[in-house]
Design a protein around this motif. Structure first.
Motif, mmCIF file in Angstrom:
data_model
loop_
_atom_site.group_PDB
_atom_site.id
_atom_site.type_symbol
_atom_site.label_atom_id
_atom_site.label_comp_id
_atom_site.label_asym_id
_atom_site.label_seq_id
_atom_site.Cartn_x
_atom_site.Cartn_y
_atom_site.Cartn_z
ATOM 1 N N ASP A 377 -32.650 -16.089 -40.797
ATOM 2 C CA ASP A 377 -31.982 -15.135 -41.386
ATOM 3 C C ASP A 377 -30.664 -14.734 -41.049
ATOM 4 O O ASP A 377 -29.765 -14.824 -41.465
ATOM 5 C CB ASP A 377 -33.017 -13.858 -41.454
ATOM 6 C CG ASP A 377 -32.611 -12.885 -42.321
ATOM 7 O OD1 ASP A 377 -32.089 -13.293 -43.810
ATOM 8 O OD2 ASP A 377 -32.387 -11.611 -42.324
ATOM 9 N N THR A 378 -30.600 -14.342 -39.613
ATOM 10 C CA THR A 378 -29.423 -14.246 -39.074
ATOM 11 C C THR A 378 -28.290 -15.241 -39.059
ATOM 12 O O THR A 378 -27.040 -15.010 -39.234
ATOM 13 C CB THR A 378 -29.605 -13.528 -37.585
ATOM 14 O OG1 THR A 378 -28.740 -12.651 -37.495
ATOM 15 C CG2 THR A 378 -29.279 -14.733 -36.556
ATOM 16 N N LYS A 381 -26.565 -15.379 -42.292
ATOM 17 C CA LYS A 381 -25.260 -14.265 -42.621
ATOM 18 C C LYS A 381 -24.308 -14.825 -41.692
ATOM 19 O O LYS A 381 -23.011 -14.542 -42.211
ATOM 20 C CB LYS A 381 -25.986 -13.052 -42.057
ATOM 21 C CG LYS A 381 -25.125 -11.650 -41.774
ATOM 22 C CD LYS A 381 -24.556 -11.026 -43.138
ATOM 23 C CE LYS A 381 -23.800 -10.076 -42.637
ATOM 24 N NZ LYS A 381 -23.133 -9.446 -44.252
ATOM 25 N N ARG A 382 -24.483 -15.039 -40.603
ATOM 26 C CA ARG A 382 -23.316 -15.476 -39.554
ATOM 27 C C ARG A 382 -22.685 -16.620 -40.130
ATOM 28 O O ARG A 382 -21.232 -16.673 -40.008
ATOM 29 C CB ARG A 382 -24.139 -15.605 -38.140
ATOM 30 C CG ARG A 382 -23.432 -14.619 -37.178
ATOM 31 C CD ARG A 382 -24.302 -14.614 -36.070
ATOM 32 N NE ARG A 382 -24.698 -15.963 -35.395
ATOM 33 C CZ ARG A 382 -24.201 -16.879 -34.759
ATOM 34 N NH1 ARG A 382 -22.689 -16.926 -34.472
ATOM 35 N NH2 ARG A 382 -24.701 -18.104 -34.316
#
Ligand code: HDE
Length: 704
Positions: A377-378, A381-382
């Motif tokens: 998930d991160t 975003k990143r």
């Protein structure tokens, strides 16, 4: 042909990246003063005539919107940043390989463990947890130790830390512990420091973190270098063999050069003198061919062991002491190449705990289960889209074929007609198909139970291993740990939080609690916190948990700072240098001017550092070799006095010549020098100094 990522395509990707994207337009070059250089172009490949001035209406007129080169340049600059990692924002990475010692086919079908001598490409990123991207390296913090192994059957990420346990037992508490440790939200400080109210408030309300508290207050959180620290997978994982049988496993990385940390007073000063201390250390080691190395160790155990062990091994706040279950070394990790570009590789690398390969599997550890969601998930975003696996640093180095397509920045969509399966298009046109015989299979486990939002009773012991860690430390280490607690709690402004922490320490070790209470000026001892389960006091010390009992045996990989002046003994400096280099160490000269000094043989000795920029905290040991004429001026300089006073205060070994005495006296060193000082001009050869300095600190010095 042509599903995403077949062999040719993977090679094509490398070509595209290296030659076309990296090197500009068709190799066009032109002649400038410095020689033949590539032509500067826009991103579209249009040659640029003038990169100094924007297009204007008249020499003093407004800039014109049609200046596409100017607009493209600023547009791109405006978008250079991607979000930094929420945690582990500050990191540094290097490439290398993992080499398997012997076949582990009896334990796992993981391809990288099948053949002795097999080399698997690797990328490792070390990090701090709490600090923002621009924070200093030597803060008191856990270090990330994330390893990406590009195996022949896919990428395997071991996303670990340099501490084998964690603060919390359930991933649902992760946002809380991270919010608590990072800057307080109203004031946005302190940066990269756990020494503040919010952190200790949360921790003192979370007894499960007490084992981790012992580790973070020890010198493990101020490692001298990435090269001298351990790494741990933390969670229990599974190894799965070719027949589908499985065993539990815990992963360890053991540094070949032994463990080493700095002392706190030194850490504080290093952050000022060189905020990039750990980065520079790794860069210098790799660039000079001193490739850092760790051995991969396994603790393998079956369900019977797990069921009979003192604690639940699905609980990530627990370890298995090495004395109970030895660590078997199964291979080595060598870092031998720095990145070409920090952003492209170290910043964009996307580690995910969910990246495992056939032969490895998860356990039911609730922290690991939560991480398996969070990392993927991160990255979205990143890195801005689902195609971050197309970036060269994240792409597998083995062939890969699938039907995933489109999304932001899709480099490699399937070619041909089939982008789904099953399909009726035969042969290569039909694309890849699943492979039940070799494909990834989860270990078979029998799991059943009621749906409950609950913490297992078997996770309820919060103090016994905290105590075991504390009693496994040497006296010096226990003192450092106590001082760290006193330091941190003294930064806490709310008395009740300080007291609450002492109430937990009482369940760990009464003497420790007493010393901390005294250190923070508690006039009355609080009641011990009520434990969920009575702590055990019968666990024996585990020497493997001590840094000092697992330190270096030589000066290899370490750095000697040599303070010199004009007229210094050239032969002695040369002898010392060659002795250090023979031992595998490095020498850097520190002089009043960076241009160097003129030695007694009339020759110039170039210096690596000017004294102001090279306090002794940057070195593992120091040599003070001024000439009789040079020492007086040196003794007048506060920086020179600090150089020796700090070396003394940080328990370092000091080689010296008699002339240095004048500086020592002015710096307030005792007239009677202790065994950490070795005189080189009265018979002791440099090799004797190096032998004496192998433990790196002279802990017998008062105050250690
Ligand atoms: Fe992480 N962690 N973590 N963590 N972690 C991240 O992923 C997370 C935990 C660790 O060099 C994030 O890419 C959750 C334990 C390392 O790029 C994020 C939980 C351990 C790195 C994340 C944990 C780690 C991260 C932030 C509790 C040691 C840096 C950016 C369940 C075993 C990797 C990113 C690198 C990074 C989530 C706990 C190690 C947000 C939810 C335990 C070394 O996804």
């Amino acid at each position: 042909m042509g599903k995403p990522g077949n062999d040719e395509e993977a090679q094509g990707r490398a070509r595209l990246h290296d030659e076309e994207v990296g090197r500009g337009p068709g190799g066009e070059t032109h002649q400038v003063a410095g020689g033949e250089v590539p032509v500067l172009t826009t991103q579209q490949g249009v040659p640029v005539a003038d990169d100094q001035n924007s297009l204007k209406a008249g020499a003093r007129g407004p800039t014109l919107l049609e200046d596409f080169h100017f607009r493209e340049k600023l547009f791109h600059f405006d978008h250079e940043r991607i979000p930094e990692r929420v945690v582990h924002a500050r990191g540094y990475g290097a490439h290398g390989y993992f080499e398997t010692y012997e076949s582990l086919s009896d334990l796992t079908r993981a391809d990288l463990f099948q053949r002795a001598g097999e080399k698997t490409p690797a990328f490792v990123r070390f990090s701090t947890v709490a600090g923002n991207k621009g924070s200093a390296d030597m803060v008191r913090d856990v270090r990330g130790f994330a390893v990406k192994l590009y195996t022949r059957e896919g990428n395997w990420d071991i996303v670990g830390n340099n501490i084998p346990v964690f603060f919390i037992q359930d991933a649902i508490k992760f946002p809380d512990v991270v919010h608590a440790v990072k800057q307080e939200p109203d004031r946005d400080f302190p940066q990269a420091a756990s020494a503040h109210d919010n952190f200790w408030d949360f921790i003192s309300l979370t007894p499960e973190s007490m084992h981790m508290v012992m580790w973070i207050m020890s010198d493990r959180t101020i490692p001298r270098s990435f090269r001298f620290m351990e790494g741990f997978g933390v969670h229990t994982f599974r190894l799965v063999d070719a027949e589908g049988g499985w065993r539990f496993v815990k992963f360890h990385w053991k540094p070949k050069l032994g463990l080493q940390s700095v002392v706190w007073n030194e850490a504080v000063k290093i952050n000022g003198a060189d905020p990039d201390f750990h980065r520079r250390d790794l860069w210098n080691a790799v660039q000079s061919g001193n490739f850092p190395e760790w051995e991969l160790g396994l603790q393998v155990f079956d369900e019977d062991f797990a069921n009979s062990f003192d604690f639940d091994l699905l609980d990530p706040t627990k370890i298995i002491p090495e004395e109970v279950l030895p660590v078997r070394k199964v291979g080595r990790l060598v870092l031998d190449r720095m990145v070409d570009n920090f952003f492209a590789e170290t910043e964009q690398v996307a580690f995910c705990t969910q990246n495992i390969v056939p032969g490895i599997d998860f356990s039911e550890d609730p922290l690991l289960q939560g991480r398996n969601f969070s990392y993927l998930d991160t990255q979205l975003k990143r890195l801005g889209g689902p195609n971050f696996t197309h970036l060269p640093i994240n792409a597998p180095k083995c062939p890969f074929h699938h039907f995933q397509q489109d999304g932001h920045m899709a480099f490699f969509n399937p070619k041909g007609r089939a982008n789904y399966e099953p399909n009726s298009w035969g042969g290569a046109e039909g694309g890849p198909r699943e492979a039940p015989d070799i494909g990834f299979k989860s270990a078979r486990t029998d799991i059943a139970g009621p749906k409950l939002r609950i913490r297992s009773d078997t996770f309820a012991d919060h103090y016994s291993q905290a105590r075991q860690f504390y009693i496994s430390q040497t006296e010096v280490e226990q003192r450092h740990l106590t001082d760290a607690l006193v330091f941190e709690l003294s930064k806490v402004e709310t008395p009740v939080i300080r007291e609450r922490m002492v109430s937990h320490l009482l369940n760990i070790d009464a003497a420790l609690a007493g010393k901390v209470a005294d250190g923070i000026g508690l006039t009355q001892m609080p009641q011990a916190a009520t434990p969920a389960r009575p702590p055990r006091t019968d666990l024996p010390p585990s020497p493997a948990l001590s840094i000092l009992q697992n330190g270096p045996q030589s000066f290899a990989g370490r750095k000697l700072g040599v303070l010199v002046t004009d007229g210094c003994d050239a032969a002695l400096v040369a002898a010392l240098r060659s002795a250090v280099e023979d031992a595998g160490g490095m020498v850097e000269l520190v002089a009043p001017r960076v241009g160097g000094v003129t030695a007694d043989d009339g020759r110039l000795l170039p210096a690596h550092h000017q004294l102001d920029g090279a306090p002794s905290v940057l070195f593992d040991a120091v040599a003070v070799l001024p000439s009789a004429e040079g020492v007086a001026a040196l003794a007048d300089k506060p920086q020179a006095r600090d150089f020796v006073a700090d070396a003394y205060a940080h328990y370092k070994f000091v080689a010296y010549v008699s002339a240095a005495r004048k500086l020592f006296d002015k710096a307030g060193l005792p007239a009677q020098l202790d065994g950490g000082f070795v005189a080189l001009d009265t018979g002791s050869p440099p090799s004797a100094f190096l032998a004496a300095a192998a433990p790196l600190r002279f802990w017998a010095r008062p105050g250690a």
